[in-house]
Design a protein around this motif. Sequence first.
Motif, short mmCIF file in Angstrom:
data_model
loop_
_atom_site.label_atom_id
_atom_site.label_comp_id
_atom_site.label_asym_id
_atom_site.label_seq_id
_atom_site.Cartn_x
_atom_site.Cartn_y
_atom_site.Cartn_z
N ARG A 1 10.15 -0.43 0.32
CA ARG A 1 9.08 0.48 -0.51
C ARG A 1 8.54 -0.97 -1.67
N ARG B 1 10.37 0.22 8.71
CA ARG B 1 11.19 1.47 9.18
C ARG B 1 11.99 2.09 8.86
N ARG C 1 0.36 -1.15 0.18
CA ARG C 1 -0.45 -0.30 -0.20
C ARG C 1 1.00 1.14 0.01
N ASP C 2 -0.14 2.04 -0.58
CA ASP C 2 0.99 3.78 -0.32
C ASP C 2 1.72 4.29 0.70
N ARG C 3 -0.05 4.09 1.40
CA ARG C 3 0.89 4.07 3.21
C ARG C 3 0.65 3.02 4.32
N LEU C 4 1.72 2.92 4.95
CA LEU C 4 1.94 1.99 6.00
C LEU C 4 1.29 2.65 7.30
N ASP C 5 -0.21 2.73 7.30
CA ASP C 5 -0.06 3.31 8.71
C ASP C 5 -0.76 2.28 9.38
#
Length: 395
Positions: free
Chosen positions: A154, A149, A112-116
Amino acid sequence: MMDYLLVALALLGVLILAGIGLVVPRLRRRPEPPLPRTEVDTRAEEGLAGPPVQAPESDLSTGVLVEPPVIEVPAPVVEVPEPTAGRLVRLRSRLSRSQNVFGKGLLGLLSRDRLDEDVWEEIEDSLITADVGVDATREIVDRLRERTRVLGTRSVAELRALLGAELVNALDPGLDRSLRTAAKEGVPAVLLVVGVNGAGKTTTCGKIARVLIADGRSVLLGAADTFRAAAADQLETWAGRVGAETVRGPEGADPASVAFDAVRRGIDTGVDTVLVDTAGRLQNKIGLMDELGKVKRVVEKHGPIDETLLVLDATTGQNGLEQARVFTEVVNVTGVVLTKLDGTAKGGIVIAVQRKLGIPVKLVGLGEGPDDLAPFDPAQFVDALLGSEAPGQTA
Ligand SMILES: Nc1nc2c(ncn2[C@@H]2O[C@H](COP(=O)(O)OP(=O)(O)OP(=O)(O)O)[C@@H](O)[C@H]2O)c(=O)[nH]1
Ligand SMILES: [Mg+2]
């Protein structure tokens, strides 16, 4: 006068020919010598082999004997099992259900674009749904979070590699997964196969026998499941296909004594490995455990058991684990065989089983076919789980 004589002679000729015609077939139909007696014969006499077979009768209206049909009994064909090298790789597509969760699902989430926070939670849920177990899932996800992190990873290829490494790590790749099946100083190795009913014990015994025979070993099978008559037949069928001997006892016989006899016979005939199949069902669990304990003690009068394999059905998931623990308390389980991985999306159970029982998964069952059993290898397994069709994968 001459005419009468000719007619009389012709009649006489006809009568003689007819006489020969009636006598010759009867002479030819001498009774055949009796066939050698087989176990099936004895079982039929004992009333064990189903309804009696009707003997062919003569057709009384014509007085002519009806020939019994000739039943061709094909000579037993001994199969040549597939070599064992590379089986997990060959059978990797059998993990397609689990591949959906791990390969498509997890890799999809990771890319996914953002790994929130939400995405990480979804990743956790997927692993728990795949039966990885709560503790192992936490560990895997924490390490993955940290590494993505720190590395700022990515690309899908890199994420796949990181996820793969964590899964392999969770499978404890350093464990000894070899099977002790080689004879020592002329004494066969003894393998005891245990597990709850329907887990796949008998099938696994048959498959292991094939693996060993493919590797050039000689094998004898002991049918210590005397609880059901069909159990010994089932094992004998597997053995027959690869030309191995089966030792069995009468239905209801003491399983420990059948197991003892099987090992005795294996020592006498000098085979490399004796595989002992056991019952998974008895009137009650305590009875079963007592029986297994006795089988172990009695077999060990010949010498230590080399390998005790606990067969677990992967589709029973976490529920099966509690039952499994009871076995580990009664017999010294040295390896787990996880069957029916082809029938579940919960391939993560391999991780949970090893963690909870502290025993290495040594073999995995990936189908009902005779050669659908593979040595377990963490790296190959994870590679198969992640599949090659990962979204946007480049490596
Ligand atoms: N799909 C699949 N089916 C399997 C596998 N292993 C065993 N089975 C099937 O599971 C069923 C039960 O197998 P058995 O070997 O008879 O199980 P068991 O543990 O000996 O059962 P009991 O003797 O009744 O205790 C059979 O239909 C097997 O074909 C596997 O790896 N994949
Ligand atoms: Mg069985």
